[in-house]
Design an enzyme around this catalytic site. Structure first.
Site, PDB file in Angstrom:
ATOM      1  N   CYS A 164       0.813  -1.229   0.000  1.00  0.00           N
ATOM      2  CA  CYS A 164       0.000   0.000   0.000  1.00  0.00           C
ATOM      3  C   CYS A 164       0.845   1.277   0.000  1.00  0.00           C
ATOM      4  CB  CYS A 164      -0.944  -0.006   1.205  1.00  0.00           C
ATOM      5  SG  CYS A 164      -0.252  -0.722   2.698  1.00  0.00           S
TER       6      CYS A 164
ATOM      7  N   HIS B 284      -3.148   6.137   4.615  1.00  0.00           N
ATOM      8  CA  HIS B 284      -1.720   6.345   4.882  1.00  0.00           C
ATOM      9  C   HIS B 284      -1.320   7.735   4.381  1.00  0.00           C
ATOM     10  CE1 HIS B 284      -1.452   2.205   5.838  1.00  0.00           C
ATOM     11  NE2 HIS B 284      -0.655   1.762   4.881  1.00  0.00           N
TER      12      HIS B 284
HETATM   13  O1  L14 Z   1       2.925  -6.023   2.469  1.00  0.00           O
HETATM   14  O2  L14 Z   1       0.692  -3.853   8.764  1.00  0.00           O
HETATM   15  O3  L14 Z   1       0.921  -5.588   1.806  1.00  0.00           O
HETATM   16  O4  L14 Z   1       0.063  -2.101   7.675  1.00  0.00           O
HETATM   17  C1  L14 Z   1       0.790  -3.884   4.019  1.00  0.00           C
HETATM   18  C2  L14 Z   1       0.291  -3.370   5.323  1.00  0.00           C
HETATM   19  C3  L14 Z   1       2.053  -5.725   5.191  1.00  0.00           C
HETATM   20  C4  L14 Z   1       1.531  -5.200   6.523  1.00  0.00           C
HETATM   21  C5  L14 Z   1       1.756  -5.652   2.695  1.00  0.00           C
HETATM   22  C6  L14 Z   1       0.565  -3.227   7.716  1.00  0.00           C
HETATM   23  C7  L14 Z   1       1.306  -5.232   4.049  1.00  0.00           C
HETATM   24  C8  L14 Z   1       1.057  -3.815   6.461  1.00  0.00           C
END
Ligand code: L14
Ligand code: 25A
Length: 339
Positions: A131, A244
């Site tokens: 993300c 985010h």
């Molecule tokens: O790699 O804890 O897609 O916010 C993205 C969000 C891993 C964990 C990924 C989190 C994730 C993450």
């Protein structure tokens, strides 16, 4: 459900991202003929709505993919490692939201605004990036094309929804407990998240960076197809549920003014510029939540380096950062007759 559409499956349908994948398929009128909802055995018996009909959740098993043309996966890395190849062997095209396949040389890593053509060369699995990477590369693409990018320094401010449903509950429960004079309990996160923030997302690696920070380095290079881009990331968890935010500083190859960058971003697909300081105009997570655009503001020259530019980038991490990006990849395949 429509008879002429595709047979689609959502793996991890009961999770934070899976749930939204179902909603985004509906919102974007993706031509779903029938929809199969898959999750672990503990969700069997639940139903979820799609186009006004409650559909049952089924247990994900080896033969779940018979006749399924498209599967959107968001059930974590280990489930994807085990079942994405099973689905691909059954002839299903998998769009995988986990970290499992992103850096595999045979697997394209796709952000439709940046490298849509990559989606067409796959062997059954296409990866959806992290993300934090997605929203950053959407905002940097027009600047990369106009001026080149040598180096990126990024600090993220990440919402808890990326970690899943149980992390959202942990934040809510901690706030509630603390406001009622009780102790906060941390089970999902390494530190208290309510009224706090911490610079750790995922485990730390031997080089001192977290896993999330190194994902941003490797994925950015792969998506731009440019292994020379230098990236230094610091990823921080903040007590926000959806959206985010990122402070992004770049060094371009050629000089570019803030006005030119703003003009390019205003014309860029998937981007909305909110940059009117006189009116307190800059994007915040509450602006981004529930919509699909990547919001960019605070665009300004970074005078501390040659050809420096700084900006603030905000997006809904489980929409553009996950579910929407995955459905957009499916739309590319559909448009090119590959589904
Ligand atoms: O790699 O804890 O897609 O916010 C993205 C969000 C891993 C964990 C990924 C989190 C994730 C993450
Ligand atoms: O770090 P990773 O591995 O890349 O993980 C990324 C994502 O995976 C999920 C979590 O998302 C996270 O964002 N996840 C991580 N660890 C997990 C775990 N121990 C985990 N999910 C379940 N157990 P999420 O919580 O929003 O949901 C992800 C979806 O994936 C489905 N899923 C998980 N394992 C699966 C699977 N599907 C098929 N086969 C598997 N082996 C998951 O369905 C969800 O749809 P579910 O049925 O397992 O979860 C339904 C609800 O149950 C709660 N729950 C989660 N863990 C537990 C639990 N309840 C009891 N005990 C648990 N250990 C959740 O609230 C979930 O919504």
């Amino acid at each position: 459900m429509g008879k002429n559409g595709l047979k689609v499956a959502v793996v991890g349908a009961t999770g934070a991202v899976g749930n939204l994948m179902i909603k985004v398929l509906e919102e974007r009128a993706f031509p779903v003929g029938s929809l199969k909802l898959l999750a672990s055995a503990r969700s069997v018996g639940k139903t979820l709505p799609f186009r006004g009909v409650q559909l049952p959740v089924e247990e994900l098993v080896e033969d779940s993919f018979k006749d399924v043309q498209l599967a959107l996966f968001s059930a974590g890395g280990s489930t994807s490692r085990k079942f994405a190849p099973v689905a691909a062997r059954a002839g299903t095209v998998v769009i995988d939201n986990s970290n499992a396949w992103r850096m595999d040389a045979k697997v394209p890593l796709v952000v439709p605004e940046v490298n849509p053509e990559a989606a067409l060369i796959h062997s059954g699995i296409i990866a959806n990036p992290n993300c934090s990477t997605i929203q950053m590369v959407v905002a940097l693409k027009p600047i990369y094309d106009a001026a080149g990018i040598r180096r990126i320094v990024v600090t993220t401010f990440q919402a808890v929804s990326g970690t899943g449903k149980r992390a959202i509950e942990e934040l809510q429960n901690q706030v509630c407990d603390l406001m009622n004079g009780r102790q906060a309990v941390s089970q999902i996160y390494p530190r208290q998240i309510a009224f706090n923030c911490f610079p750790q997302i995922g485990p730390f690696l031997d080089n001192g960076f977290s896993e999330e920070e190194m994902k941003m380095v490797h994925e950015t290079r792969k998506i731009f197809g440019d292994p020379r881009i230098r990236v230094c990331a610091t990823t921080v968890r903040i007590p926000v549920i959806y959206g985010h935010s990122e402070s992004v500083n770049i060094e371009t190859e050629k000089p570019i003014s803030a006005e030119e960058a703003r003009r390019l971003l205003q014309a860029a697909p998937g981007v909305r510029v909110i940059d009117d300081l006189s009116k307190g105009g800059y994007p915040v997570p509450l602006d981004a939540a529930g919509q699909d655009e990547t919001l960019v503001g605070r665009i300004r020259i970074d005078p501390s380096v040659e050809n420096g530019l700084a900006m603030w980038v905000v997006a809904d991490n489980i929409r553009k950062g996950a579910a929407t990006n995955a459905v957009q990849i499916a739309e590319i395949l559909l448009e090119k007759g590959r589904l």
